[in-house]
Scaffold this active site. Structure first.
Site, PDB file in Angstrom:
ATOM      1  N   HIS A   1       0.828  -1.207   0.000  1.00  0.00           N
ATOM      2  CA  HIS A   1       0.000   0.000   0.000  1.00  0.00           C
ATOM      3  C   HIS A   1       0.858   1.251   0.000  1.00  0.00           C
ATOM      4  O   HIS A   1       2.053   1.195   0.317  1.00  0.00           O
ATOM      5  CB  HIS A   1      -0.889   0.010   1.249  1.00  0.00           C
ATOM      6  CG  HIS A   1      -0.069   0.024   2.512  1.00  0.00           C
ATOM      7  ND1 HIS A   1       0.496  -1.122   3.024  1.00  0.00           N
ATOM      8  CD2 HIS A   1       0.318   1.026   3.335  1.00  0.00           C
ATOM      9  CE1 HIS A   1       1.182  -0.820   4.111  1.00  0.00           C
ATOM     10  NE2 HIS A   1       1.092   0.475   4.316  1.00  0.00           N
TER      11      HIS A   1
ATOM     12  N   HIS B   1       5.335   6.235  -1.085  1.00  0.00           N
ATOM     13  CA  HIS B   1       6.134   5.036  -1.321  1.00  0.00           C
ATOM     14  C   HIS B   1       5.354   3.777  -0.964  1.00  0.00           C
ATOM     15  O   HIS B   1       4.354   3.841  -0.249  1.00  0.00           O
ATOM     16  CB  HIS B   1       7.414   5.089  -0.480  1.00  0.00           C
ATOM     17  CG  HIS B   1       7.152   5.027   0.988  1.00  0.00           C
ATOM     18  ND1 HIS B   1       6.782   6.135   1.722  1.00  0.00           N
ATOM     19  CD2 HIS B   1       7.155   3.991   1.877  1.00  0.00           C
ATOM     20  CE1 HIS B   1       6.597   5.789   2.976  1.00  0.00           C
ATOM     21  NE2 HIS B   1       6.811   4.487   3.110  1.00  0.00           N
TER      22      HIS B   1
END
Lengths: 171, 171
Positions: free
Chosen positions: A34, A115
C-alpha cells in the site's frame, strides 16, 4: 480505535511488492502492499462516521491519481526502510495535504514521500543486502488509482478496510 | 483475477476470532476475520466495473444485517472447519441469494451457512482438540453490519479490498 488511510496499488504491483516484502518486511502478513496517506489516528465509533463523510467530500475533489514507479529507494540514514518510490505527483501531494487539513491532524514533521514499503525494521546488514541487490534494478510501472481506503487496526497489528472512497471529481 | 465478497465484523469480534484463528487457521495471515458471501469468482478489469455497479444496486436493497453469535460449530463430517456460527437471519440469506442471482453465479451445492472461520485444514486430532475445547463455550455477540466488501486475491493467497458497498436502503 486506530485508523489509517492508504491507497492499494493494482494486483500486478502488489504481487511484485509482495515478492520482495516476503523476506524483508515483518508486516508482510499484516497488510497488503500500500501507499500510506495518513499513517494512523485515533477515532471512536461516532467520530469515524463524521470522518467518513469528510473523506467522501475529499474524494469528490480528485479525479484520479497517477502512480509512476521507476526505482527503489531507502530512507537511510533516517531509518532502514527500503521502498518503491512513487514519482513526484501534484495530485497525490494535494490529496495528502487535504486529508491532513480536513481531519485536523497535526502535519507530520517529515516531507511526504509517497512510497510502497518493501523492507523495514532491517538490521544494517539486511538493509545493505536488500538495497544493494535492488538499487540498480529499473522499474517502469505506471497505473492510475481511482480510490483510497480507510482502515482500522486489529489487536494483532493487522489492518481491516472499513471503507473505500472512489475519486469522483467530474464523474 | 479472482474476486470474492465478504462482510468484516467489527473489531471486537475480529479480535476474538483472531485469538482463536492464530493457532488453528492457516489463512490467519491472508485475510482478516470475515463472513464469506461469495467465495470466489473470476472477472477481468472491464467486467469488474460492471459488477461493481451491480453490487451498488444490491447494497441499495438492504438497510442493515444483524449478526448474532451464540456458539461455535463445525462442518464435520463434510470437512474439519470450526467456526463461529451466525444465527439464521433473513436479511443475510436474502443478500446472499441476491448476490448470486445478480452476478449470474451458479448456486453453490451446499446451503448457505453464514459463519466466521476459526480453524480449517485441521487434522482429525487438531479438530477434536479445538472443537472439544470450544464447543461448550457460550458466546453472546450481537452487532449490525452496514456494509459488505468486494476483494481480490493476490498471488500469495492474501486478499485486498477493492471496494466497500454501504447498505443504503431508506437512507
Amino acid at each position: 480505535m486506530k485508523y489509517g488511510i492508504a491507497i492499494f496499488p493494482g494486483k500486478e504491483l502488489q504481487d511484485l511488492a509482495n515478492s520482495l516484502r516476503k523476506r524483508f518486511d515483518p508486516k508482510y502478513a499484516l497488510i497488503p502492499p500500500h501507499i500510506t496517506l495518513v499513517s494512523d489516528f485515533e477515532a471512536n465509533n461516532e467520530e469515524i462516521k463524521e470522518i467518513s463523510k469528510k473523506l467522501e467530500q475529499v474524494a469528490n475533489h480528485f479525479q484520479s491519481i497517477d502512480l509512476k514507479i521507476k526505482k527503489i529507494s531507502t530512507f537511510q540514514p533516517v531509518n532502514n526502510v527500503v521502498y518503491l518510490k512513487i514519482e513526484p505527483n501534484v495530485d497525490l501531494t494535494d490529496l495528502h495535504t487535504e486529508l491532513f487539513s480536513t481531519l485536523h491532524l497535526e502535519k507530520p514533521t517529515h516531507a511526504f514521500v509517497p512510497h510502497i514499503t518493501l523492507g523495514q525494521e532491517l538490521s544494517h546488514d539486511q538493509h545493505l543486502d536488500m538495497y544493494s541487490s535492488l538499487r540498480m534494478r529499473k522499474f517502469n510501472y505506471e497505473e492510475t488509482a481511482d480510490r483510497f481506503h480507510l482502515l482500522y487496526e486489529l489487536e494483532n497489528g493487522s489492518w481491516t478496510v472499513f471503507e473505500t472512497f472512489r475519486l469522483r471529481k467530474d464523474k
